[in-house]
Design a protein around this motif. Sequence first.
Motif, PDB file in Angstrom:
ATOM      1  N   GLN A   1       0.847  -1.186   0.000  1.00 42.39           N
ATOM      2  CA  GLN A   1       0.000   0.000   0.000  1.00 42.39           C
ATOM      3  C   GLN A   1       0.893   1.250   0.000  1.00 42.39           C
ATOM      4  O   GLN A   1       1.952   1.260   0.625  1.00 42.39           O
ATOM      5  CB  GLN A   1      -0.899   0.013   1.245  1.00 42.39           C
ATOM      6  CG  GLN A   1      -1.884  -1.127   1.342  1.00 42.39           C
ATOM      7  CD  GLN A   1      -3.035  -1.005   0.346  1.00 42.39           C
ATOM      8  OE1 GLN A   1      -3.265   0.031  -0.254  1.00 42.39           O
ATOM      9  NE2 GLN A   1      -3.754  -2.098   0.146  1.00 42.39           N
ATOM     10  N   PRO A   2       0.471   2.306  -0.684  1.00 42.22           N
ATOM     11  CA  PRO A   2       1.212   3.572  -0.579  1.00 42.22           C
ATOM     12  C   PRO A   2       1.072   4.118   0.845  1.00 42.22           C
ATOM     13  O   PRO A   2       0.044   3.921   1.484  1.00 42.22           O
ATOM     14  CB  PRO A   2       0.528   4.473  -1.615  1.00 42.22           C
ATOM     15  CG  PRO A   2      -0.813   3.866  -1.836  1.00 42.22           C
ATOM     16  CD  PRO A   2      -0.690   2.396  -1.548  1.00 42.22           C
ATOM     17  N   THR A  18       2.801  -2.153  -4.456  1.00 48.95           N
ATOM     18  CA  THR A  18       3.191  -3.467  -4.961  1.00 48.95           C
ATOM     19  C   THR A  18       1.914  -4.267  -5.127  1.00 48.95           C
ATOM     20  O   THR A  18       1.112  -4.363  -4.190  1.00 48.95           O
ATOM     21  CB  THR A  18       4.150  -4.183  -3.981  1.00 48.95           C
ATOM     22  OG1 THR A  18       5.289  -3.348  -3.778  1.00 48.95           O
ATOM     23  CG2 THR A  18       4.587  -5.529  -4.534  1.00 48.95           C
ATOM     24  N   ALA A  19       1.721  -4.823  -6.322  1.00 48.03           N
ATOM     25  CA  ALA A  19       0.490  -5.566  -6.611  1.00 48.03           C
ATOM     26  C   ALA A  19       0.834  -6.898  -7.267  1.00 48.03           C
ATOM     27  O   ALA A  19       1.884  -7.049  -7.883  1.00 48.03           O
ATOM     28  CB  ALA A  19      -0.407  -4.741  -7.523  1.00 48.03           C
ATOM     29  N   ALA A  41       2.292   4.243 -13.655  1.00 42.24           N
ATOM     30  CA  ALA A  41       3.340   3.318 -13.210  1.00 42.24           C
ATOM     31  C   ALA A  41       3.040   2.875 -11.778  1.00 42.24           C
ATOM     32  O   ALA A  41       2.151   3.419 -11.117  1.00 42.24           O
ATOM     33  CB  ALA A  41       4.703   3.991 -13.289  1.00 42.24           C
ATOM     34  N   SER A  42       3.805   1.933 -11.283  1.00 46.85           N
ATOM     35  CA  SER A  42       3.584   1.451  -9.912  1.00 46.85           C
ATOM     36  C   SER A  42       4.057   2.464  -8.867  1.00 46.85           C
ATOM     37  O   SER A  42       3.745   2.326  -7.687  1.00 46.85           O
ATOM     38  CB  SER A  42       4.272   0.108  -9.691  1.00 46.85           C
ATOM     39  OG  SER A  42       5.666   0.234  -9.872  1.00 46.85           O
ATOM     40  N   SER A  43       4.786   3.483  -9.295  1.00 46.88           N
ATOM     41  CA  SER A  43       5.232   4.557  -8.399  1.00 46.88           C
ATOM     42  C   SER A  43       4.809   5.905  -8.965  1.00 46.88           C
ATOM     43  O   SER A  43       4.723   6.082 -10.184  1.00 46.88           O
ATOM     44  CB  SER A  43       6.749   4.550  -8.241  1.00 46.88           C
ATOM     45  OG  SER A  43       7.172   3.389  -7.571  1.00 46.88           O
ATOM     46  N   VAL A  61      -5.292  -0.462  -9.486  1.00 46.75           N
ATOM     47  CA  VAL A  61      -4.531  -1.488 -10.195  1.00 46.75           C
ATOM     48  C   VAL A  61      -5.556  -2.395 -10.866  1.00 46.75           C
ATOM     49  O   VAL A  61      -6.503  -2.862 -10.229  1.00 46.75           O
ATOM     50  CB  VAL A  61      -3.643  -2.298  -9.225  1.00 46.75           C
ATOM     51  CG1 VAL A  61      -2.824  -3.343  -9.998  1.00 46.75           C
ATOM     52  CG2 VAL A  61      -2.741  -1.379  -8.418  1.00 46.75           C
ATOM     53  N   SER A  62      -5.355  -2.618 -12.159  1.00 47.33           N
ATOM     54  CA  SER A  62      -6.332  -3.437 -12.878  1.00 47.33           C
ATOM     55  C   SER A  62      -5.639  -4.410 -13.835  1.00 47.33           C
ATOM     56  O   SER A  62      -4.485  -4.228 -14.211  1.00 47.33           O
ATOM     57  CB  SER A  62      -7.318  -2.552 -13.630  1.00 47.33           C
ATOM     58  OG  SER A  62      -6.650  -1.678 -14.503  1.00 47.33           O
TER      59      SER A  62
END
Length: 167
Positions: A1-2, A18-19, A41-43, A61-62
């Motif tokens: 989680q952020p 992180t997924a 992006a993831s970040s 996130v999909s």
Amino acid sequence: QPASQTVSQGQSVTFSVTASGTAPLSYQWRFNNVNLSGQTASSLVLNPATTNNAGNYVVVVSNSSGSVTSMVATLTVTVPAIPPAITSQPTDVTVTQGQNASFSVGATGTAPLRYFWRKNGAVVANTTSATFTITNAQPSDAGSYSVMVSNSAGTATSSTASLTVNP
């Protein structure tokens, strides 16, 4: 989680997630419930952070099976206090005995500003006012007046102005 963060204005901030799931995974960052254009992006990097960036961030996130939204990460952006600066100095005043005499100063800096008016170096008023008035001035009020302006970041001292009280 952020994770929620607190930074000073001008610093860099990075939110990450992180997924897992069936690839490909896609990401969409949102700020206060609005998609951030191009932030996929993831970040998410904000450099430099400003007070306009303060608020709530999530990432959606999909993949082909569906989507999930992260927990909310709150960004708090603090602004460093600005020390006081004198922008206009008090000026000499001459009055007739019994009249009011006023001194004023212009100052900038992060509020709240405190004004320590001094006569011949000794504090005579501790106020939040940039103006100091002596009512019914008497010869004993004559002297040199200045003001020290203070806040959480520092102090500034004005030049000296003279008060003359004529009989």
